[in-house]
Design a protein around this motif. Structure first.
Motif, PDB file in Angstrom:
ATOM      1  N   LEU A 125      51.831  27.378  50.785  1.00  0.00           N
ATOM      2  CA  LEU A 125      51.297  28.029  49.272  1.00  0.00           C
ATOM      3  C   LEU A 125      50.880  29.498  49.519  1.00  0.00           C
ATOM      4  CD1 LEU A 125      51.006  27.794  46.403  1.00  0.00           C
ATOM      5  CD2 LEU A 125      48.607  27.093  46.774  1.00  0.00           C
ATOM      6  N   GLN A 128      50.220  33.218  47.891  1.00  0.00           N
ATOM      7  CA  GLN A 128      49.013  33.356  47.444  1.00  0.00           C
ATOM      8  C   GLN A 128      48.802  34.674  46.300  1.00  0.00           C
ATOM      9  OE1 GLN A 128      46.057  33.896  50.519  1.00  0.00           O
ATOM     10  NE2 GLN A 128      44.315  33.152  49.263  1.00  0.00           N
ATOM     11  N   TRP A 129      49.320  36.026  46.689  1.00  0.00           N
ATOM     12  CA  TRP A 129      48.968  36.920  45.928  1.00  0.00           C
ATOM     13  C   TRP A 129      50.347  37.526  45.556  1.00  0.00           C
ATOM     14  CZ3 TRP A 129      44.331  36.435  45.562  1.00  0.00           C
ATOM     15  CH2 TRP A 129      43.105  36.298  46.505  1.00  0.00           C
ATOM     16  N   ALA A 145      40.543  20.685  44.470  1.00  0.00           N
ATOM     17  CA  ALA A 145      41.027  22.075  44.211  1.00  0.00           C
ATOM     18  C   ALA A 145      42.549  21.938  43.670  1.00  0.00           C
ATOM     19  CB  ALA A 145      41.053  22.553  45.575  1.00  0.00           C
ATOM     20  N   LEU A 190      42.547  21.203  40.213  1.00  0.00           N
ATOM     21  CA  LEU A 190      42.421  22.559  39.386  1.00  0.00           C
ATOM     22  C   LEU A 190      43.758  23.510  39.280  1.00  0.00           C
ATOM     23  CD1 LEU A 190      40.525  24.872  38.443  1.00  0.00           C
ATOM     24  CD2 LEU A 190      39.982  25.337  40.683  1.00  0.00           C
ATOM     25  N   LEU A 191      44.301  23.445  40.545  1.00  0.00           N
ATOM     26  CA  LEU A 191      45.699  24.085  40.547  1.00  0.00           C
ATOM     27  C   LEU A 191      46.684  23.577  39.504  1.00  0.00           C
ATOM     28  CD1 LEU A 191      47.466  26.505  42.005  1.00  0.00           C
ATOM     29  CD2 LEU A 191      48.027  24.814  43.495  1.00  0.00           C
ATOM     30  N   PHE A 242      47.379  25.092  36.539  1.00  0.00           N
ATOM     31  CA  PHE A 242      48.439  26.356  36.674  1.00  0.00           C
ATOM     32  C   PHE A 242      49.651  25.986  37.109  1.00  0.00           C
ATOM     33  CE2 PHE A 242      43.940  27.704  36.881  1.00  0.00           C
ATOM     34  CZ  PHE A 242      43.722  28.879  35.829  1.00  0.00           C
ATOM     35  N   SER A 267      52.525  27.376  34.766  1.00  0.00           N
ATOM     36  CA  SER A 267      52.128  28.689  33.876  1.00  0.00           C
ATOM     37  C   SER A 267      51.082  29.147  34.395  1.00  0.00           C
ATOM     38  CB  SER A 267      51.947  28.256  32.390  1.00  0.00           C
ATOM     39  OG  SER A 267      51.001  29.050  31.765  1.00  0.00           O
ATOM     40  N   PRO A 268      50.973  30.805  34.374  1.00  0.00           N
ATOM     41  CA  PRO A 268      49.696  31.462  34.732  1.00  0.00           C
ATOM     42  C   PRO A 268      48.499  30.977  34.000  1.00  0.00           C
ATOM     43  CG  PRO A 268      51.453  32.800  33.818  1.00  0.00           C
ATOM     44  CD  PRO A 268      52.014  31.640  33.678  1.00  0.00           C
ATOM     45  N   LEU A 290      37.076  22.824  37.962  1.00  0.00           N
ATOM     46  CA  LEU A 290      36.379  23.945  38.733  1.00  0.00           C
ATOM     47  C   LEU A 290      34.827  23.087  39.086  1.00  0.00           C
ATOM     48  CD1 LEU A 290      36.031  26.365  40.253  1.00  0.00           C
ATOM     49  CD2 LEU A 290      35.198  27.512  38.135  1.00  0.00           C
ATOM     50  N   HIS A 349      43.397  39.253  41.322  1.00  0.00           N
ATOM     51  CA  HIS A 349      42.282  38.056  41.225  1.00  0.00           C
ATOM     52  C   HIS A 349      42.543  37.373  39.794  1.00  0.00           C
ATOM     53  CE1 HIS A 349      39.231  38.851  44.431  1.00  0.00           C
ATOM     54  NE2 HIS A 349      40.327  38.571  44.990  1.00  0.00           N
ATOM     55  N   PRO A 368      43.174  34.348  37.343  1.00  0.00           N
ATOM     56  CA  PRO A 368      42.764  32.881  37.476  1.00  0.00           C
ATOM     57  C   PRO A 368      43.894  32.174  38.189  1.00  0.00           C
ATOM     58  CG  PRO A 368      42.532  33.460  35.262  1.00  0.00           C
ATOM     59  CD  PRO A 368      43.052  34.591  35.728  1.00  0.00           C
ATOM     60  N   GLU A 369      45.229  32.371  38.032  1.00  0.00           N
ATOM     61  CA  GLU A 369      46.014  31.351  38.981  1.00  0.00           C
ATOM     62  C   GLU A 369      46.009  31.793  40.340  1.00  0.00           C
ATOM     63  OE1 GLU A 369      50.137  32.460  38.253  1.00  0.00           O
ATOM     64  OE2 GLU A 369      50.882  30.895  38.921  1.00  0.00           O
ATOM     65  N   ASN A 370      45.988  32.982  40.634  1.00  0.00           N
ATOM     66  CA  ASN A 370      46.000  33.409  42.062  1.00  0.00           C
ATOM     67  C   ASN A 370      44.673  32.715  42.867  1.00  0.00           C
ATOM     68  OD1 ASN A 370      48.275  34.529  41.926  1.00  0.00           O
ATOM     69  ND2 ASN A 370      47.585  36.485  42.081  1.00  0.00           N
ATOM     70  N   LEU A 371      43.455  33.043  42.049  1.00  0.00           N
ATOM     71  CA  LEU A 371      42.197  32.326  42.609  1.00  0.00           C
ATOM     72  C   LEU A 371      42.322  30.773  42.693  1.00  0.00           C
ATOM     73  CD1 LEU A 371      39.670  34.556  40.515  1.00  0.00           C
ATOM     74  CD2 LEU A 371      40.310  34.684  42.955  1.00  0.00           C
ATOM     75  N   ALA A 372      42.890  30.336  41.899  1.00  0.00           N
ATOM     76  CA  ALA A 372      43.138  28.634  41.776  1.00  0.00           C
ATOM     77  C   ALA A 372      44.021  28.538  43.211  1.00  0.00           C
ATOM     78  CB  ALA A 372      43.791  28.130  40.724  1.00  0.00           C
ATOM     79  N   LYS A 373      44.998  29.097  43.520  1.00  0.00           N
ATOM     80  CA  LYS A 373      45.702  28.912  44.578  1.00  0.00           C
ATOM     81  C   LYS A 373      44.732  29.251  45.837  1.00  0.00           C
ATOM     82  CE  LYS A 373      49.197  31.854  43.164  1.00  0.00           C
ATOM     83  NZ  LYS A 373      50.253  32.854  43.473  1.00  0.00           N
ATOM     84  N   SER A 374      44.094  30.234  45.737  1.00  0.00           N
ATOM     85  CA  SER A 374      43.239  30.603  46.900  1.00  0.00           C
ATOM     86  C   SER A 374      42.235  29.324  47.407  1.00  0.00           C
ATOM     87  CB  SER A 374      42.715  31.956  46.696  1.00  0.00           C
ATOM     88  OG  SER A 374      43.494  32.890  46.408  1.00  0.00           O
ATOM     89  N   ILE A 375      41.692  28.808  46.213  1.00  0.00           N
ATOM     90  CA  ILE A 375      40.557  27.736  46.458  1.00  0.00           C
ATOM     91  C   ILE A 375      41.141  26.618  47.121  1.00  0.00           C
ATOM     92  CG2 ILE A 375      39.110  25.926  45.090  1.00  0.00           C
ATOM     93  CD1 ILE A 375      38.747  28.327  42.870  1.00  0.00           C
ATOM     94  N   LEU A 422      36.428  32.662  40.445  1.00  0.00           N
ATOM     95  CA  LEU A 422      37.114  32.176  39.246  1.00  0.00           C
ATOM     96  C   LEU A 422      36.063  31.910  37.962  1.00  0.00           C
ATOM     97  CD1 LEU A 422      39.314  31.128  37.787  1.00  0.00           C
ATOM     98  CD2 LEU A 422      39.210  28.855  39.045  1.00  0.00           C
TER      99      LEU A 422
END
Lengths: 94, 94, 94, 94
Positions: free
Chosen positions: A28, A32-33, C24, C27-28, C31, C34-35, C46, D11, D13-20, D56
C-alpha cells in the motif's frame, strides 16, 4: 528454503498472519501519496504478500488454488449479476 | 466474474492495494487475542487476501507464480544459509 | 473500564499492536472504493484506533502527548522547510 | 509544520487513512517474530500512528479526546461488566 534456514520455528500461523499484513502495508505504501505506484516496487511487494500467503497455506495444509476457487464460487452466489452490476455495495446491503 | 458485474471500474491498482491490506487485517483478526485462529475463518480470510492479490496481478499483467519464484531466488541470495540459519534477523543486519 | 472487565490479560503489547492495525484497516475500509468516507463511520473507526493506541501507551508507560511532540520535533529536523516544501519524497531521498 | 512544508495537498482523508494503516503495520513489525518489541522502536512507531491520527482528526474537525471518550462510553454499554468479565468475545456473541 525455509527448512534449510531453520526458519520454521518463527513461522507460526499467527506470525505469518502478522507478516502478511505487514507486507500488504508495504504494498500500500507504493500508493501512499499517489494512485500510481512504481511498477517494480509494486511487483516486489506483491510477491512478498503472496509468499507469506503461500507459507501460511502450506502450514495449514490448504491448497491455494482450491480456496481461491471456493471463494470465487461463494462470491458469485452472494453477489448476483443483476443486483451487483456496477455497484461496490456490500452483499448484505444489496 | 468481475467483468460481468462491471466491477472493473473500482479495481484500480490503488483500490486493490487497499483491499489487500483490509483483508489481511481481517485474517490477522483471527489471531487478535490468541495464537490459535479458527481454521474455517482463517481459510476464508486467506482466500480473500489471495483473490485481491490475483486481481492486482492481472491488472498489472504480472504472473503470480513468476514473481513469487523471482522473489524466492532473491531471498536465497540475500539470506545465505550459513548466516541466516535459525535467525529472524533482517538481511541488512546479518 | 479494562480493569473491571478483567481484559488486562488480553492486552499484551503484541495483542494491542495487532489491534491497532486491525482497527486502522477498518478505518481504511471507509475509503476502500472511494476517496469520500462516511463521516460518522470514519469518526467511530478513528476513535477505535486511538483507543488502542492509548491502551498501548499506558501499558508501556508512555505519555501520548510527549511522544507525539518528540516525533514532531524529529520530523522538523529530518524535513527542512526549504527541501521538503510541496514534496512527498522520503527524507532519505530529499 | 504541515502548512509551512505545503504538505496539506497530500493530506486528504483517504491518504491519511492509508498512512495510519501503513504506520500501524510498522508498529506491528516490532512484534513480527516475537512478543517483545524493542521499546525505543515501539515508542517511535506508535508516535507515527498517533501523528497521522491527529492530522486526520484535524482535517475532519474532530476532537481527539471527545471521540475517544464517546467510544469509551459506547463500549461500556456494549460490554456490560457482568457479561464481559475475563472474556475476549465480541459484543454480538456475548
Amino acid at each position: 528454503m525455509v527448512a534449510e534456514r531453520e526458519w520454521d520455528q518463527f513461522h507460526t500461523p499467527e506470525n505469518l498472519a502478522k507478516s502478511i499484513v505487514i507486507e500488504a502495508a508495504e504494498l500500500l505504501e507504493c500508493f501512499q501519496w499517489s494512485p500510481d505506484g512504481d511498477h517494480q516496487r509494486v511487483r516486489s511487494e506483491l510477491a512478498d504478500v503472496l509468499t507469506y500467503c503461500h507459507l501460511l497455506a502450506d502450514k495449514l495444509d490448504l491448497d491455494v488454488d482450491e480456496i481461491v476457487l471456493d471463494k470465487l464460487q461463494e462470491t458469485r452466489t452472494k453477489y448476483p449479476v443483476d443486483k451487483a452490476r456496477g455497484r461496490s455495495t456490500k452483499h448484505d446491503q444489496l
